[in-house]
Design a protein around this motif. Structure first.
Motif, PDB file in Angstrom:
ATOM      1  N   ARG A 192     -25.355 -43.527  -5.893  1.00 61.66           N
ATOM      2  CA  ARG A 192     -26.011 -44.653  -6.311  1.00 61.66           C
ATOM      3  C   ARG A 192     -27.469 -44.508  -6.695  1.00 61.66           C
ATOM      4  O   ARG A 192     -28.121 -44.894  -7.838  1.00 61.66           O
ATOM      5  CB  ARG A 192     -25.834 -45.535  -5.349  1.00 61.66           C
ATOM      6  N   HIS A 193     -28.365 -43.750  -5.859  1.00 62.88           N
ATOM      7  CA  HIS A 193     -29.496 -43.642  -6.021  1.00 62.88           C
ATOM      8  C   HIS A 193     -29.931 -42.734  -7.245  1.00 62.88           C
ATOM      9  O   HIS A 193     -30.738 -42.905  -8.089  1.00 62.88           O
ATOM     10  CB  HIS A 193     -30.117 -42.981  -4.937  1.00 62.88           C
ATOM     11  N   LEU A 194     -29.051 -41.734  -7.251  1.00 64.88           N
ATOM     12  CA  LEU A 194     -29.131 -40.942  -8.860  1.00 64.88           C
ATOM     13  C   LEU A 194     -28.708 -41.720 -10.085  1.00 64.88           C
ATOM     14  O   LEU A 194     -29.459 -41.594 -11.160  1.00 64.88           O
ATOM     15  CB  LEU A 194     -28.111 -39.665  -8.576  1.00 64.88           C
ATOM     16  N   THR A 195     -27.854 -42.601 -10.006  1.00 63.45           N
ATOM     17  CA  THR A 195     -27.499 -43.417 -11.073  1.00 63.45           C
ATOM     18  C   THR A 195     -28.309 -44.471 -11.385  1.00 63.45           C
ATOM     19  O   THR A 195     -28.484 -44.933 -12.556  1.00 63.45           O
ATOM     20  CB  THR A 195     -26.131 -44.110 -10.955  1.00 63.45           C
ATOM     21  N   LEU A 196     -29.517 -44.858 -10.769  1.00 59.74           N
ATOM     22  CA  LEU A 196     -30.400 -45.555 -10.887  1.00 59.74           C
ATOM     23  C   LEU A 196     -31.572 -44.964 -11.320  1.00 59.74           C
ATOM     24  O   LEU A 196     -32.573 -45.750 -11.769  1.00 59.74           O
ATOM     25  CB  LEU A 196     -30.787 -46.376  -9.604  1.00 59.74           C
ATOM     26  N   TRP A 197     -31.648 -43.830 -11.513  1.00 60.23           N
ATOM     27  CA  TRP A 197     -32.758 -42.816 -11.877  1.00 60.23           C
ATOM     28  C   TRP A 197     -34.148 -43.403 -11.421  1.00 60.23           C
ATOM     29  O   TRP A 197     -35.245 -43.298 -12.134  1.00 60.23           O
ATOM     30  CB  TRP A 197     -32.850 -43.201 -13.740  1.00 60.23           C
ATOM     31  N   ARG A 201     -31.911 -49.141 -20.508  1.00 60.96           N
ATOM     32  CA  ARG A 201     -31.766 -49.983 -19.397  1.00 60.96           C
ATOM     33  C   ARG A 201     -31.674 -51.704 -20.104  1.00 60.96           C
ATOM     34  O   ARG A 201     -30.562 -52.193 -19.880  1.00 60.96           O
ATOM     35  CB  ARG A 201     -32.860 -50.185 -18.375  1.00 60.96           C
ATOM     36  N   GLU A 202     -32.731 -51.862 -21.085  1.00 61.68           N
ATOM     37  CA  GLU A 202     -32.496 -52.994 -21.784  1.00 61.68           C
ATOM     38  C   GLU A 202     -31.373 -53.305 -22.609  1.00 61.68           C
ATOM     39  O   GLU A 202     -30.791 -54.254 -22.544  1.00 61.68           O
ATOM     40  CB  GLU A 202     -33.797 -53.374 -22.413  1.00 61.68           C
ATOM     41  N   THR A 223     -26.089 -42.847 -17.553  1.00 69.92           N
ATOM     42  CA  THR A 223     -27.184 -42.981 -18.267  1.00 69.92           C
ATOM     43  C   THR A 223     -27.360 -44.311 -18.562  1.00 69.92           C
ATOM     44  O   THR A 223     -28.337 -44.911 -19.162  1.00 69.92           O
ATOM     45  CB  THR A 223     -27.260 -42.080 -19.572  1.00 69.92           C
ATOM     46  N   ARG A 224     -26.641 -45.115 -18.064  1.00 70.59           N
ATOM     47  CA  ARG A 224     -26.682 -46.731 -18.375  1.00 70.59           C
ATOM     48  C   ARG A 224     -28.264 -47.180 -17.716  1.00 70.59           C
ATOM     49  O   ARG A 224     -28.690 -48.333 -18.290  1.00 70.59           O
ATOM     50  CB  ARG A 224     -25.505 -47.474 -17.867  1.00 70.59           C
ATOM     51  N   LYS A 269     -34.283 -35.214 -10.399  1.00 72.21           N
ATOM     52  CA  LYS A 269     -32.982 -34.910  -9.757  1.00 72.21           C
ATOM     53  C   LYS A 269     -31.666 -35.718 -10.558  1.00 72.21           C
ATOM     54  O   LYS A 269     -30.852 -35.180 -10.469  1.00 72.21           O
ATOM     55  CB  LYS A 269     -33.137 -35.749  -8.130  1.00 72.21           C
ATOM     56  N   SER A 270     -32.130 -36.764 -11.015  1.00 73.25           N
ATOM     57  CA  SER A 270     -31.138 -37.298 -11.705  1.00 73.25           C
ATOM     58  C   SER A 270     -30.595 -36.520 -13.042  1.00 73.25           C
ATOM     59  O   SER A 270     -29.510 -36.506 -13.390  1.00 73.25           O
ATOM     60  CB  SER A 270     -31.475 -38.873 -12.083  1.00 73.25           C
ATOM     61  N   THR A 271     -31.569 -36.066 -13.687  1.00 71.86           N
ATOM     62  CA  THR A 271     -31.553 -35.112 -14.694  1.00 71.86           C
ATOM     63  C   THR A 271     -30.792 -33.928 -14.357  1.00 71.86           C
ATOM     64  O   THR A 271     -29.854 -33.538 -15.212  1.00 71.86           O
ATOM     65  CB  THR A 271     -32.839 -34.903 -15.394  1.00 71.86           C
TER      66      THR A 271
END
Length: 751
Positions: A562-567, A717-718, A710-711, A572-574
């Protein structure tokens, strides 16, 4: 070589069982006399083991067999008196009739003892009223004692004696001999006792006394207060009550046959409700009526109590396949469900369930007993239908079930014993609950295929005829016939074979093997269940804390993903996104699940190898603060409310999907919006079908993963929040399909 002098059986047995007269001090003599005086208050039976049943050939000579112990020689001598042959002829028949595999040197004495004992029991049990014969009870018990020490070498190891039972302060739970003379007699009597192996070998040879499937549970019931050693006082009391139960059932059959109009094959197993202080109530709907309840091997009969007389009996069939259901249930006045003391019967032959209530002030022993025996009859008929058994086999199965009920009644009335899990004395009920119980029933079916109904009475020969072919007859049916329960299947039968019931001399029958395997699995199940009972905790908060700690690795993994999907950490997320896309494009995603299983197996084997012999450490959990009963009820109410909300939300989603799927006509105000929504959903499903038909699955999975991952990116995000908001607004405008609740009509009640 000079022949040994022939001695009389009485004097020889006294020599075997005599007590050596040692010199004792005056104080020891006084204590011994006081103990004998106390013992005489409870032990009023004739103790000489050399007593023999009346026989016209009691003048036969007794010649000891050198390989046997003194007690075994005594048993063989009495067996020869019963059979009317000499011990030399018995030994010769054993050597000539049986195969070499049972005549090995190490087992010769025990197998010879079994041969003589089974032959004698076969003839003894053919006589009427043998259970009431004290010689039969003493002989069979001595057979068990001799089986434990059959040879001269084994006689040196003295059989354990009954130890004194010491109460632990809670006598109601510690012993079913509580407040009885039997318990006191066990404490002062020093007679040798019998173990499980000897009892399970000799007792099933008389099918009335024990069944090979339930003999271990019967032994446990008889020895629950004597440290798993069977005393003669307990065994003698059990046989006497078994004889009493059989006679009472026979008398009840004669008394009830006219009023109940029983069929020719029906036998009364038990009757309840005859005592005014212990009635049986039949509940149908909101009405209740006292009466008398009778169980036979085919049906339940209830006779409503009228004005001083019983009315016509109502029959509830157990033998025909009518989808019968018998289970414990709650009942009470005016249909209220208050008391857990009823047995519910339901089948296709009754319009609504029938409840039989057994009122009593404490516990529900009466209900449990009638539930057990009713289910035993029902399961025996289900067993017959399952394996398509013929007439002779059917009679044997029903007779086996009836004998199990009689044994259960005898133990219950003699020792106030009631069955529990894995401890039932009923054959087919036990097979339903035991591990590998289906294998026991299949083995029993194979043994039943060799049974044949015989209507020719053969004379019992004075000498053994080894050339006559054995004839197999239903042993349980023959046992019931010897007690006066006649059967049209077998009128006069005689089973001349070495096999007595399910026991064979010197061999372990397939049914014994199946039972032993099941008992081994039962021990493993009991040990595993004991560990389960130890780790059970109470309270919703405590159980939630235990589950949270057990699922900690998965919860931690979900938090990191979940932490990775929140960027929140772009690098790390990339990196995770690039690696995941590469795995999906290369087609390695199909190896993900096998890799998880392989990794788990490696971890298990590593722990198995390097932690061998080391105990598993306890799982440490921090318990939440204690809550009182009111706080726990409030927590439970909150959890139920949340669960109800989830169910409501799920129902709304299903109803909206039903409206879209069936294109139901919505209210006029949202007619245009509804039609547009239906067309959009239909076109979207066509598009999805085309995608799944022409696009490879890995690319579909890649697009779905990238879109969801990537949402929450800064530049998406917007727009993602705006599309999710529009989707929710569109979903809110979809109407739900209507629902109409109809209350069930009240059934007609009995006046």
């Amino acid at each position: 070589m000079e022949s040994e002098p022939e001695t009389d059986v009485e004097s020889e047995t006294e020599h075997f069982n005599g007590i050596s007269n040692k010199r004792m001090s005056p104080w020891e003599s006084f204590l011994r006399n006081q103990q004998d005086s106390i013992r005489s208050l409870f032990n009023r039976r004739n103790r000489p083991s050399s007593a023999l049943p009346p026989s016209p050939q009691n003048n036969l000579s007794f010649k000891p067999i050198p390989q046997l112990s003194p007690l075994a020689n005594s048993v063989v001598a009495r067996s020869s008196q019963i059979l009317g042959v000499s011990t030399h002829e018995l030994q010769h028949a054993f050597d000539s009739e049986l195969p070499l595999s049972v005549k090995e040197l190490l087992t010769y004495a025990r197998n010879l003892l079994e041969f003589c004992s089974f032959k004698a029991l076969h003839k003894f049990t053919a006589t009427p009223n043998y259970l009431n014969d004290k010689h039969f009870r003493r002989l069979t018990y001595d057979m068990m004692l001799a089986w434990e020490s059959p040879s001269v070498e084994s006689d040196d190891n003295e059989t354990p004696k009954c130890r004194r039972y010491e109460a632990n302060g809670d006598e109601d739970e510690g012993s079913f001999f509580y407040s009885s003379s039997t318990n006191m007699a066990l404490q002062v009597d020093d007679e040798k006792t019998v173990g499980l192996e000897a009892f399970s070998r000799i007792a099933p040879a008389c099918v009335t006394v024990a069944d090979i499937i339930t003999v271990h549970n019967l032994f446990s019931a008889l020895t629950v207060s004597s440290e798993n050693r069977l005393h003669f006082l307990v065994y003698d009391k059990y046989i006497r009550f078994l004889d009493k139960v059989l006679k009472n059932s026979k008398n009840a059959l004669a008394a009830c046959s006219g009023n109940l109009q029983l069929a020719e094959e029906e036998i009364v197993l038990d009757v309840d409700g005859t005592i005014p202080t212990q009635p049986v109530l039949q509940h149908i709907g909101m009405s209740a009526w006292p009466g008398r309840l009778t169980l036979t091997n085919y049906a339940l009969y209830f006779e409503p109590l009228g004005v001083g007389l019983y009315e016509k009996a109502i029959r509830y069939d157990l033998g025909t396949d009518m989808k019968q259901v018998i289970k414990p249930d709650l009942t009470g006045p005016l249909g209220a469900r208050l008391f857990d003391k009823a047995v519910m019967y339901k089948s296709t032959s009754v319009a609504e369930p029938v409840y039989f209530e057994f009122p009593e002030f404490k516990a529900n022993f009466r209900r449990d007993y009638w539930l057990d025996i009713s289910l035993e009859v029902l399961r025996s008929h289900q067993f017959i239908r399952k394996y398509y058994l013929k007439e002779a086999q059917k009679s044997e199965v029903l007779a086996r079930a009836m004998l199990g009920v009689f044994r259960y009644r005898a133990v219950k009335e003699a020792f106030k014993f009631f069955s529990s899990n894995y401890k039932t004395l009923l054959t087919f009920s036990l097979a339903e609950t035991l591990p590998r119980g289906d294998m026991i029933l299949e083995t029993l079916t194979n043994s039943l295929t060799y049974l044949t109904a015989v209507s020719i009475k053969r004379d019992i020969p004075g000498t053994l005829d080894t050339k006559r072919q054995p004839v197999l007859s239903p042993p349980s049916v023959v046992a019931l016939s010897s007690h006066g329960f006649k059967s049209k299947c077998v009128a006069n039968v005689y089973e001349e074979t070495i096999a007595v019931g399910d026991i064979r001399v010197g061999e372990i029958s397939p049914l014994e093997v199946a039972v032993k395997q099941s008992l081994n699995d039962t021990g493993k199940v009991a040990a595993a269940q004991a560990t389960v009972d130890q780790v059970k905790v109470e309270g919703i908060d405590t159980n939630a804390a235990v589950m949270k700690e057990l699922l900690f690795p998965l919860i931690e993994l979900a938090i990191r993903l979940r932490h990775l999907t929140l960027w929140k950490d772009f690098c790390k997320s990339t990196l995770f996104l690039i690696l995941s896309c590469y795995v999906i494009i290369r087609g390695w995603i199909q190896y993900l699940v096998p890799s998880i299983f392989m990794f788990t197996a490696i971890v298990m084997l590593w722990h198995r190898h390097f932690r061998k012999g080391r105990p598993l450490e306890a799982f440490i959990i921090t318990a939440p603060p204690n809550k009182n009963a009111v706080e726990q009820l409030l927590t439970l109410q909150e959890a139920i409310t949340q669960f109800e909300s989830l169910i409501q939300a799920g129902n709304i989603v299903l109803l909206k999907m039903r409206a879209l799927l069936l294109a139901l006509l919505p209210p006029v105000g949202i007619l245009v919006v509804y039609f547009i929504a239906t067309e959009k959903v239909a076109m979207f499903m066509v598009f999805i079908a085309a995608v799944f038909a022409f696009v490879p699955p890995k690319y579909i999975f890649l697009v779905v993963f990238v879109e969801g991952y990537t949402r929450a990116m800064p530049w998406r995000r917007e727009s993602s929040a705006r599309w999710i908001r529009r989707l929710k607004e569109w979903w809110v405008r979809i109407p739900a399909a209507p629902v109409q609740l109809i209350k069930p009509e009240e059934s007609k009640k009995r006046r």
